[in-house]
Design a protein around this motif. Sequence first.
Motif, PDB file in Angstrom:
ATOM      1  N   LYS A 182      36.544  33.063  23.652  1.00 47.11           N
ATOM      2  CA  LYS A 182      37.492  33.247  24.762  1.00 47.11           C
ATOM      3  C   LYS A 182      38.791  32.464  24.545  1.00 47.11           C
ATOM      4  N   ASP A 198      41.812  34.245  26.064  1.00 50.61           N
ATOM      5  CA  ASP A 198      41.902  34.107  27.523  1.00 50.61           C
ATOM      6  C   ASP A 198      42.525  32.769  27.890  1.00 50.61           C
ATOM      7  N   MET A 233      46.190  32.710  27.262  1.00 52.14           N
ATOM      8  CA  MET A 233      46.953  33.576  28.154  1.00 52.14           C
ATOM      9  C   MET A 233      47.184  32.969  29.533  1.00 52.14           C
ATOM     10  N   THR A 262      52.139  35.208  26.265  1.00 49.93           N
ATOM     11  CA  THR A 262      51.673  36.523  26.693  1.00 49.93           C
ATOM     12  C   THR A 262      50.606  37.022  25.715  1.00 49.93           C
ATOM     13  N   LEU A 285      42.448  43.941  26.553  1.00 45.25           N
ATOM     14  CA  LEU A 285      42.294  42.661  27.244  1.00 45.25           C
ATOM     15  C   LEU A 285      42.668  42.728  28.717  1.00 45.25           C
ATOM     16  N   LEU A 286      43.465  43.724  29.112  1.00 46.51           N
ATOM     17  CA  LEU A 286      43.876  43.802  30.516  1.00 46.51           C
ATOM     18  C   LEU A 286      43.111  44.866  31.277  1.00 46.51           C
ATOM     19  N   LYS A 287      42.030  45.364  30.700  1.00 43.90           N
ATOM     20  CA  LYS A 287      41.292  46.461  31.345  1.00 43.90           C
ATOM     21  C   LYS A 287      40.804  46.069  32.747  1.00 43.90           C
TER      22      LYS A 287
END
Lengths: 262, 306
Positions: A98, A101, A104, A109, A260-262
Motif C-alpha cells: 500500500k 496509497d 497519495m 498525485t 487506483l481510483l475505482k
Amino acid sequence: MTSILKNTSWRSLRVWQRNFDVYLATWKVNFIPPVLEPILYLLAFGLGLGQLVKDVPYNSHQISYLEFIAPGLIATAIMNHGFFETTYASFVRMYYQKTFDAIMSTPLTIEDVVFGEILWGATKSLFAGTIMLVVMFFFGLLSFPLSLWILPISFITGMTFASMGMCFTAIVKNIEMFNFPVFLFITPMFLFSGVFFPLSTLPIWAQYVAWFLPLTFLVSSVRAIGLGSFGMDIFLQLLVLIVLAFICTLLSLSMMKKRLLK
Amino acid sequence: MNNNQEMVRANGLLKKFHNFTAVNKINFSVHKQECFGFLGPNGAGKTTTVRMIYCFLEPSSGELIVLGKNVLHNPRGIKSCIGVCPQENNLDPDLPVWDNLRVFARYFDIVGKEAEIRCEELLHFVGLYAKKNSNVEELSGGMKRRLIIARSLLNKPDLLIMDEPTTGLDPQGKHQVWETIMQLKDQGTTFILTTHYMDEAAHLCDRIVIMDKGEIIMEGKPRELVEKNIGTNVLEIYSANKEIENYIKSKNLNYEKTKTHYYIYIKGGEKELAEISNKFGSEISTLRMANLEDVFLKSTGRELRE
C-alpha cells in the motif's frame, strides 16, 4: 489526457528518491546478481556454445559468436530490469505494501507516483546496462568509446520497457497473472529478437514478425553501437522505441488512475 | 481565527460507484478545533466520505470544501495542509522507523535538518524514539498506529483525519492512541474521526454524525444524542417471552426487542426493575446508564450487516 499531463510533475522524483533509498539500503543484494548474470551467460555461451559456433556473419564480415551475443545480452538486461521493476516490484508496492496509497495522501498525485515508478524502472535499466558494459569491457567485447552511448540509451529505452510493464500492472488481478506477459511477450522477445542468432537466418515472414518486437530494435541498435558500425538506421530504431515509451507512459498513467481510483 | 471557522463543508455530497450509491447527498460542516466523528456500521459510507475529504476519491456530485479549497480544483493544496491516518497500515516495510518518517517528510518538501528535527520531535511525542532503527514489521499493532499518527503530523497539519484509528488494537494500544489524540486535541488540532466503537466516539468526539446506508441519520453532541433518543437509563431483560412483553406494553414503556432481549429506554427505572424482578425473577434483568451504543443500535437497527 490533459489532466494527466497537468497532474504529472517534478514531484515524481520524490518517488524515485524513495525507491533509490531502499535500493541503497540493500545494495549488495541488488548489485551482485546483475554482475553475475552477464558473466554466467558469457561463460556458458563462450565456453559452451561458442566452441560449436565459430563465426557469425555481421555486416558482410565475420565476428566471433561471443562478440555477436554480447550486445544482445546488454539489450536483454535493459529490457528485463525495466520491465520486471514496474511489474512485480511495483505491484508489490501498490498491492501488498500500500505504498502508493500512503504517498497519495501527500501532495503527490497518482500520476506523480506512477511516473516516478517508471522513471525508477528506467533507472534500473541504466544500472543493468552500466554493469553489463563494465563486464563486457573487461572481456574486450565492445568497441570503446562509442559504446558509452549505450548508457543514455539504457535509460531512454528503459522507459519503453518500464512503461510497458506498468500497463500490465494496471490490469493484472494478482501477481501470478504476470506469467502471461512474461511468457507471451518477454520470453519470445528474448528468443526471437536477434539476441542469439542473426535475424537473416530466419525465414522472411519470421523476420517481418521479429520487427514487431520492441526488443529487436534495441538489440539491433545496441549491436551496431557496440561493434562500432554506427549508421543512420540506429536513430530510426531508437525513435520507434521513444515513441513507444511516450505512448505506453500515457497509457499506463491513465490505466493506473482508473485502477487506483475505482 | 475564531472557533466557528469552517474547516470542512459538504453540500449535497454524493459518491456513486457504478450503480451503487455509497454516499447519498450528505451535508455537514466541521469547525476549527473540534473533534468531529463519523459513526456507522460497516458499509455506511464513512470511509468513502473521509476519502473524499483527503482527495483520494473524487465526489460524483455536490460540493466539498476543505480548508477553503475545493477538492476538485486544488487537491494538492489541500493534501499539503492535512494529515491522514488511514484505516489500514500502510507504513513502508522496506524502510526502518526513522526512514519511514524522513522519506514521508520529503513528499511534503521537508528535507535536511528541518526534517531531522521534525522526525526526532515526533518520535519522542509518540514514544517511539528508542525504536528509531527498528524494522517496521517488528513493531506491535499499537506502535505501528502511533508511528502512523507521527507520520500524519510531519507537515503540521491544520486538519487531522483518522479512519478507524484503534480498530484491531489491544486495550493498552487503544488507550495509548486515545491519549495521543487527547494530547493533540489539547494543542488545538482539528480532527475528523471515523469509528464503530461508541466508547471511542463518546470519549473523543465533540460532535458526531451517525451514518447508515450512505446517509446521515443523526447529528449532535454525544451526550445530547443519548438523552434525546434514549433517555438516561436502559433496562435490559435477557429473556424474550410473551408475558414480559405484555407487562412492558401494559406499562406503556418505550422498548425494543430482539430474538433474546428486551431493551427498555427509561428515565429512572428502579421501580420497574424491582417489579420485573418480583414477577419474573431477579436474574433476568439489569439497569444501566444509556450510552451512545444504544443510540447507534436503535437508529441503525440491531440486525447483522452483510
